[in-house]
Enzyme design. Structure first.
Site, mmCIF file in Angstrom:
data_model
loop_
_atom_site.group_PDB
_atom_site.id
_atom_site.type_symbol
_atom_site.label_atom_id
_atom_site.label_comp_id
_atom_site.label_asym_id
_atom_site.label_seq_id
_atom_site.Cartn_x
_atom_site.Cartn_y
_atom_site.Cartn_z
ATOM 1 N N GLU A 155 0.883 -1.176 0.000
ATOM 2 C CA GLU A 155 0.000 0.000 0.000
ATOM 3 C C GLU A 155 0.918 1.222 0.000
ATOM 4 O O GLU A 155 0.979 1.970 -0.973
ATOM 5 C CB GLU A 155 -0.893 -0.018 1.255
ATOM 6 C CG GLU A 155 -1.807 1.203 1.384
ATOM 7 C CD GLU A 155 -2.589 1.225 2.720
ATOM 8 O OE1 GLU A 155 -2.204 0.531 3.682
ATOM 9 O OE2 GLU A 155 -3.592 1.983 2.783
ATOM 10 N N ASP A 193 -11.933 1.846 4.393
ATOM 11 C CA ASP A 193 -12.487 2.572 5.547
ATOM 12 C C ASP A 193 -13.518 3.573 5.011
ATOM 13 O O ASP A 193 -13.252 4.786 4.949
ATOM 14 C CB ASP A 193 -11.350 3.304 6.288
ATOM 15 C CG ASP A 193 -10.296 2.331 6.788
ATOM 16 O OD1 ASP A 193 -10.545 1.642 7.792
ATOM 17 O OD2 ASP A 193 -9.219 2.248 6.156
HETATM 18 N N1 ADE Z 1 -6.175 0.175 9.177
HETATM 19 C C1 ADE Z 1 -7.329 0.674 8.719
HETATM 20 N N2 ADE Z 1 -7.216 1.014 7.438
HETATM 21 C C2 ADE Z 1 -5.947 0.720 7.056
HETATM 22 C C3 ADE Z 1 -5.226 0.820 5.849
HETATM 23 N N3 ADE Z 1 -5.757 1.326 4.727
HETATM 24 N N4 ADE Z 1 -3.939 0.425 5.840
HETATM 25 C C4 ADE Z 1 -3.387 -0.060 6.943
HETATM 26 N N5 ADE Z 1 -4.017 -0.185 8.097
HETATM 27 C C5 ADE Z 1 -5.299 0.189 8.153
HETATM 28 ZN ZN ZN Z 2 -7.089 -1.756 4.845
#
Ligand code: ADE
Ligand code: ZN
Length: 329
Positions: free
Chosen positions: A193, A272
């Protein structure tokens, strides 16, 4: 555009906490939030990177205190998810975000469980829970969390790895994931990510994960892309999240089409949704509007979501059949 039947494979239940519910729960629990009004709180939803988001995300978990709070949170998510075509949800939760505040795993799981147990009946959504370890905390704490989860294994399908990625490589958790696998749990991990492609290799080779969460930085390593394509290891990609956390500048620049063109098993998810401007169907719509994905491509993504799920074959095949007969308009 039709609201296609789909599975959601990457959603953090704590990340579904809408500002309105945060205020309701704060009031119910006698907590004063640092933001005086809902609009002030919404205005804080402007992030520069993953850490800036996580700071707010963890601070707002403080409103979650009782079983009822966790039930209300999950119920609100399932209601919204149903309206967005979700027929199966594999939901992350972060036990350490709660146990470190003195909220027991029993409270969290009983609360979430009450909503999940009636989800198929009330919302037409089958569910699974994925217990995530916080990678920016010690591996010993993760192992302890796994030990605490042992009496609840009937409620848990898989373990995951989330929180601040940079500087926290998967290798730190190799023995934790070995122990989880020995308990019969499936394994996933956030990787690529914000972190480098090497973290994706580690998640595959050391944690032996079944899926990679995000994974967009695999494109920096052609050998990795070839491996992911050959093994059809699913990626749970979250376009709105990548834009809001500035992993990608604009939706129009998102690498999702490149990932699909490389033959990867790509899925689209909301991550999220309360924080990133939309739920799962909103992400699908965004891809259509800003990247020109046509209905064939969107149907492929929806189909991939069922293929990549941990569903038993019978329901998975039934949901794929439902998708294939779902009308175009
Ligand atoms: N916790 C909640 N959302 C997250 C994300 N996108 N990357 C890492 N940890 C997380
Ligand atoms: Zn996540």
């Amino acid at each position: 555009m039709p609201v296609l039947p789909k599975a959601e494979l990457h959603v953090h239940i704590e990340g579904t906490l809408e500002p309105e519910l945060a205020f309701t729960l704060a009031e119910r629990n006698g907590i004063t939030l640092p933001h005086p009004t809902i609009d002030d709180l919404r205005a804080a939803y402007s992030f520069t990177d993953l850490q800036s988001f996580l700071d707010l995300y963890y601070s707002l978990t403080d409103v979650l205190r009782t079983e009822q709070d966790f039930t209300d949170l999950a119920e609100a998510y399932l209601t919204r998810a149903a309206a967005q075509g979700v027929r199966h949800a594999e939901i992350f939760f972060d036990p350490q975000a709660h146990t470190t505040r003195g909220i027991s795993l029993d409270t969290v799981l009983n609360g979430l469980g009450a909503a999940l147990d009636t989800s198929e009946q009330h919302h037409g959504i089958s569910t699974a829970l994925i217990l995530c370890f916080l990678r920016d905390r010690p591996a010993t704490e993760a192992l302890n969390t796994l030990r605490q989860a042992r009496p609840h294994l009937d409620r848990i399908t898989a373990v995951g790895l989330d929180s601040a990625e940079a500087g926290h490589p998967p290798e730190k958790f190799t023995h934790v994931f070995d122990a989880a696998r020995d308990l019969g749990l499936r394994c996933v991990a956030h990787a690529g990510e914000e972190g480098p492609a090497s973290y994706i290799w580690q998640a595959l080779n050391l944690l032996k994960v079944d899926r990679i969460d995000h994974g967009i930085r695999c494109l920096e390593d052609p050998d990795l892309v070839a491996h992911l394509a050959a093994t059809q290891t699913p990626l749970t990609v979250c376009p709105f999240s990548n834009v809001r956390l500035r992993a990608v500048q604009n939706l129009a620049d998102h690498p999702l089409p490149a990932l699909m063109d490389a033959g990867l098993l790509v899925t689209v998810n909301s991550d999220d949704p309360a924080y990133f401007g939309g739920y799962i169907h909103d992400n699908y719509q965004g891809l259509r509007q800003h990247l020109g994905l046509d209905e064939t491509a969107l149907r492929r993504l929806a189909r991939n979501s069922f293929t990549a799920s941990f569903l038993p074959t019978q329901r998975r095949d039934a949901l794929i059949a439902e998708l294939d007969t779902h009308p175009a308009h």
